[in-house]
Design an enzyme around this catalytic site. Structure first.
Site, mmCIF file in Angstrom:
data_model
loop_
_atom_site.group_PDB
_atom_site.id
_atom_site.type_symbol
_atom_site.label_atom_id
_atom_site.label_comp_id
_atom_site.label_asym_id
_atom_site.label_seq_id
_atom_site.Cartn_x
_atom_site.Cartn_y
_atom_site.Cartn_z
ATOM 1 N N MET A 1 0.807 -1.217 0.000
ATOM 2 C CA MET A 1 0.000 0.000 0.000
ATOM 3 C C MET A 1 0.845 1.274 0.000
ATOM 4 O O MET A 1 0.648 2.171 0.814
ATOM 5 C CB MET A 1 -0.971 -0.029 1.188
ATOM 6 N N HIS B 1 -5.577 -5.652 -7.604
ATOM 7 C CA HIS B 1 -6.389 -4.543 -7.085
ATOM 8 C C HIS B 1 -7.843 -4.990 -6.964
ATOM 9 O O HIS B 1 -8.370 -5.649 -7.861
ATOM 10 C CB HIS B 1 -6.273 -3.334 -8.025
ATOM 11 N N GLU C 1 -9.521 -12.768 -5.956
ATOM 12 C CA GLU C 1 -8.094 -12.392 -5.985
ATOM 13 C C GLU C 1 -7.216 -13.611 -5.729
ATOM 14 O O GLU C 1 -6.194 -13.813 -6.397
ATOM 15 C CB GLU C 1 -7.792 -11.338 -4.910
HETATM 16 C C1 GAR Z 1 -6.166 -6.928 -1.384
HETATM 17 O O1 GAR Z 1 -7.560 -6.824 -1.480
HETATM 18 C C2 GAR Z 1 -5.502 -6.204 -2.552
HETATM 19 O O2 GAR Z 1 -6.225 -6.307 -3.750
HETATM 20 C C3 GAR Z 1 -5.499 -4.782 -2.052
HETATM 21 O O3 GAR Z 1 -5.127 -4.886 -0.702
HETATM 22 C C4 GAR Z 1 -5.640 -6.122 -0.191
HETATM 23 C C5 GAR Z 1 -4.509 -6.836 0.507
HETATM 24 O O4 GAR Z 1 -4.973 -7.985 1.160
HETATM 25 N N1 GAR Z 1 -4.607 -3.962 -2.821
HETATM 26 C C6 GAR Z 1 -4.887 -2.711 -3.180
HETATM 27 O O5 GAR Z 1 -5.896 -2.126 -2.818
HETATM 28 C C7 GAR Z 1 -3.858 -2.062 -4.085
HETATM 29 N N2 GAR Z 1 -4.356 -0.849 -4.612
HETATM 30 P P1 GAR Z 1 -3.972 -9.119 1.647
HETATM 31 O O6 GAR Z 1 -2.847 -8.415 2.416
HETATM 32 O O7 GAR Z 1 -4.798 -9.983 2.540
HETATM 33 O O8 GAR Z 1 -3.445 -9.829 0.434
#
Ligand code: GAR
Length: 216
Positions: free
Chosen positions: A94, A113, A178
């Site tokens: 992030m 994303h 995802e």
């Molecule tokens: C996920 O939903 C990913 O798509 C998002 O952060 C989350 C991380 O979850 N990424 C973004 O928003 C990038 N712009 P995780 O740490 O459990 O994988």
């Protein structure tokens, strides 16, 4: 062997899905692909523990230790380069990246994303989707360009927005997409079955069919 370096900032469920797919499908022997390292910009996050449990080397490059975005990105690039990365995966990383960083990893920087880009880049995508009243939502895996949450799209998974959805239920279904999409894309890109031709993502029809996900 192709080296994948994964960048995280938090809980690391996408990293977990990636490591589990790598283990189950024997990426090292079957594809010549391995997750060489996991790098976080925060100490103590759950994703680091997931990496350690899988025996993957971890490193923290704490962004708060650096005076500027450029200084942080240079240190991060150096840490990644130490692993001879063929592919760098932003799995819930992030931080906004500088143009220099993106240029350094051009064509080998991948992001997941939680929206159907180019709709809903940025944060709080599920809340904004509900507020906008759109009927379909989902997840995108894309190569990274220097704009936030932008760049050539590799694959998308679609989720229907249900009348009784709230932010949490929608987030959960998108996250499941995802978790299916990201490991498949990483395996296919790292093993050379999907590639970038200028700004166009290329793949044989059989691979495209393999990536098609039914609406959840
Ligand atoms: C996920 O939903 C990913 O798509 C998002 O952060 C989350 C991380 O979850 N990424 C973004 O928003 C990038 N712009 P995780 O740490 O459990 O994988």
């Amino acid at each position: 062997m192709k080296n994948v370096v994964v960048l995280i900032s938090g809980r690391g469920t996408n990293l977990g899905a990636l490591l589990s797919a790598a283990r189950t499908a024997h990426w090292e022997t079957a594809l010549g692909v391995r997750v060489a390292a996991v790098i976080s910009n925060r100490f103590g996050v759950a994703g680091l523990e997931i990496a350690r449990t899988s025996g993957v080397p971890t490193q923290v490059v704490p962004h708060l230790d650096f005076a500027s975005r450029d200084a942080f990105d240079s240190a991060l690039a150096e840490a990644i380069d130490a692993h001879q990365a063929d592919l760098v995966v932003l799995a819930g990383f992030m931080r906004v990246l500088t143009r220099n960083f993106v240029a350094h990893f051009a064509g080998r920087l991948l992001n997941v994303h939680p929206s159907l880009l180019p709709a809903f880049p940025g944060l709080a995508t599920h809340r904004r989707v509900l507020a906008a009243g759109v009927r379909v939502h989902g997840a995108t895996v894309h190569f990274v360009s220097s704009d936030v949450d932008a760049g050539p799209i590799v694959a998308q998974g679609v989720v229907s927005v249900r009348p009784d959805d709230d932010e949490a239920s929608l987030a959960q279904r998108v996250l499941e997409v995802e978790h299916q999409l990201l490991p498949r894309c990483v395996a296919l890109i790292a093993s050379g079955q999907i590639w970038l031709d200028g700004d166009t993502v290329r793949m044989p029809p059989g691979v495209a069919a393999e990536l098609a996900l039914d609406a959840a």
